[in-house]
Design an enzyme around this catalytic site. Structure first.
Site, mmCIF file in Angstrom:
data_model
loop_
_atom_site.group_PDB
_atom_site.id
_atom_site.type_symbol
_atom_site.label_atom_id
_atom_site.label_comp_id
_atom_site.label_asym_id
_atom_site.label_seq_id
_atom_site.Cartn_x
_atom_site.Cartn_y
_atom_site.Cartn_z
ATOM 1 C CB SER A 60 -47.947 -58.542 63.404
ATOM 2 O OG SER A 60 -48.088 -58.513 64.800
HETATM 3 N N1 SAH Z 1 -44.464 -57.604 68.222
HETATM 4 C C1 SAH Z 1 -44.575 -59.026 68.021
HETATM 5 C C2 SAH Z 1 -46.008 -59.495 68.045
HETATM 6 C C3 SAH Z 1 -46.141 -60.737 68.831
HETATM 7 S S1 SAH Z 1 -47.773 -61.217 69.271
HETATM 8 C C4 SAH Z 1 -43.855 -59.467 66.754
HETATM 9 O O1 SAH Z 1 -43.413 -58.614 65.986
HETATM 10 O O2 SAH Z 1 -43.699 -60.661 66.556
HETATM 11 C C5 SAH Z 1 -48.002 -60.409 70.824
HETATM 12 C C6 SAH Z 1 -47.087 -60.791 71.950
HETATM 13 O O3 SAH Z 1 -47.587 -60.141 73.128
HETATM 14 C C7 SAH Z 1 -47.040 -62.283 72.309
HETATM 15 O O4 SAH Z 1 -45.716 -62.729 72.271
HETATM 16 C C8 SAH Z 1 -47.607 -62.337 73.740
HETATM 17 O O5 SAH Z 1 -47.019 -63.321 74.563
HETATM 18 C C9 SAH Z 1 -47.302 -60.941 74.241
HETATM 19 N N2 SAH Z 1 -48.123 -60.485 75.369
HETATM 20 C C10 SAH Z 1 -49.435 -60.687 75.611
HETATM 21 N N3 SAH Z 1 -49.810 -60.076 76.762
HETATM 22 C C11 SAH Z 1 -48.697 -59.463 77.257
HETATM 23 C C12 SAH Z 1 -48.427 -58.658 78.421
HETATM 24 N N4 SAH Z 1 -49.374 -58.356 79.300
HETATM 25 N N5 SAH Z 1 -47.171 -58.202 78.593
HETATM 26 C C13 SAH Z 1 -46.174 -58.480 77.721
HETATM 27 N N6 SAH Z 1 -46.372 -59.233 76.604
HETATM 28 C C14 SAH Z 1 -47.613 -59.711 76.369
#
Ligand code: SAH
Length: 212
Positions: A60
């Site tokens: 993000s």
């Molecule tokens: N907090 C992260 C943001 C990553 S983007 C950072 O600081 O980089 C969001 C993430 O959510 C992705 O890696 C995606 O694979 C994950 N995601 C999507 N659906 C999910 C679910 N149901 N359970 C766990 N993770 C999930």
């Protein structure tokens, strides 16, 4: 490395955007964001940009991380559930603020890579697990805070149940193209919802999220 750029990022974007929580500001001055992005992207790590982290996912924007961290209203001894570990940057910022983080990621290879990074950097207060975060993580519930870092079509029921009384949850809810950040507070069996600005997150995929 990148210390000057990191301080500049905090001043130029985070503070300039109106973030006032000193704990958030101090944490973001510390966490080496360049180590949470792909090597080829390092030179862009301290711009206010979301960047690819592989597996079709993104880290993000620093200002989004700052804003969500501030919205959590942390004092420093909370237990937090994070859905969507991704690069691990958001979890690392929270860990620097002194809280205990339980983080779930559905993509196994990404989760393993990020766990290795946490080990290397010494983020021992972050617990990770591979799985569908829309169902939460019952073993450690209830949580004082829940932060969902992927966009959901609506608020997953299971997560509401795992939120502690007087707890607070931040989640982007809406369409796949655009969402509103929702701030949910729990008062025994009553849940109050506040809406923040429009955002764009990657989709939350799971039983109570979007289908793949
Ligand atoms: N907090 C992260 C943001 C990553 S983007 C950072 O600081 O980089 C969001 C993430 O959510 C992705 O890696 C995606 O694979 C994950 N995601 C999507 N659906 C999910 C679910 N149901 N359970 C766990 N993770 C999930």
């Amino acid at each position: 490395m990148y210390e000057r750029q990191r301080k500049e990022m905090v001043e130029k974007y985070v503070v300039a955007k109106g973030i006032t929580d000193e704990k958030v500001i101090a944490a973001m001055r510390k966490v080496p964001r360049h180590l949470f992005v792909e090597a080829a992207m390092r030179h862009q790590a301290y711009l206010d940009k979301s960047l690819p982290i592989g597996f079709g996912q993104t880290i993000s924007h620093p200002t989004t991380v700052a804003c969500m961290s501030q919205l959590l209203e942390l004092s420093g001894n909370e237990r937090i559930l994070e859905i969507g570990t991704g690069s691990g940057y958001q979890a690392a910022v929270l860990a620097e603020m002194g809280v205990k983080v339980y983080s779930l990621e559905r993509i196994a290879d990404l989760a393993r890579r990020t766990q290795r990074l946490f080990d290397e950097l010494g983020y021992y207060t972050i617990g990770t697990r591979i799985g569908d975060g829309t169902l939460g993580w019952t073993a450690h519930a209830p949580y004082d805070r829940i932060i969902v870092t992927a966009a959901s079509p609506d608020i997953p029921e299971g997560l509401l149940k795992q939120l502690a009384d007087k707890g607070r949850m931040i989640i982007p809810v809406g369409e796949k193209t655009e969402q509103k950040l929702m701030i949910i507070t729990r008062d025994t069996e009553e849940y109050h919802i506040l809406e923040d600005y429009t955002r764009k997150f990657v989709p939350l995929i799971g039983k109570e999220g979007w289908t793949l």
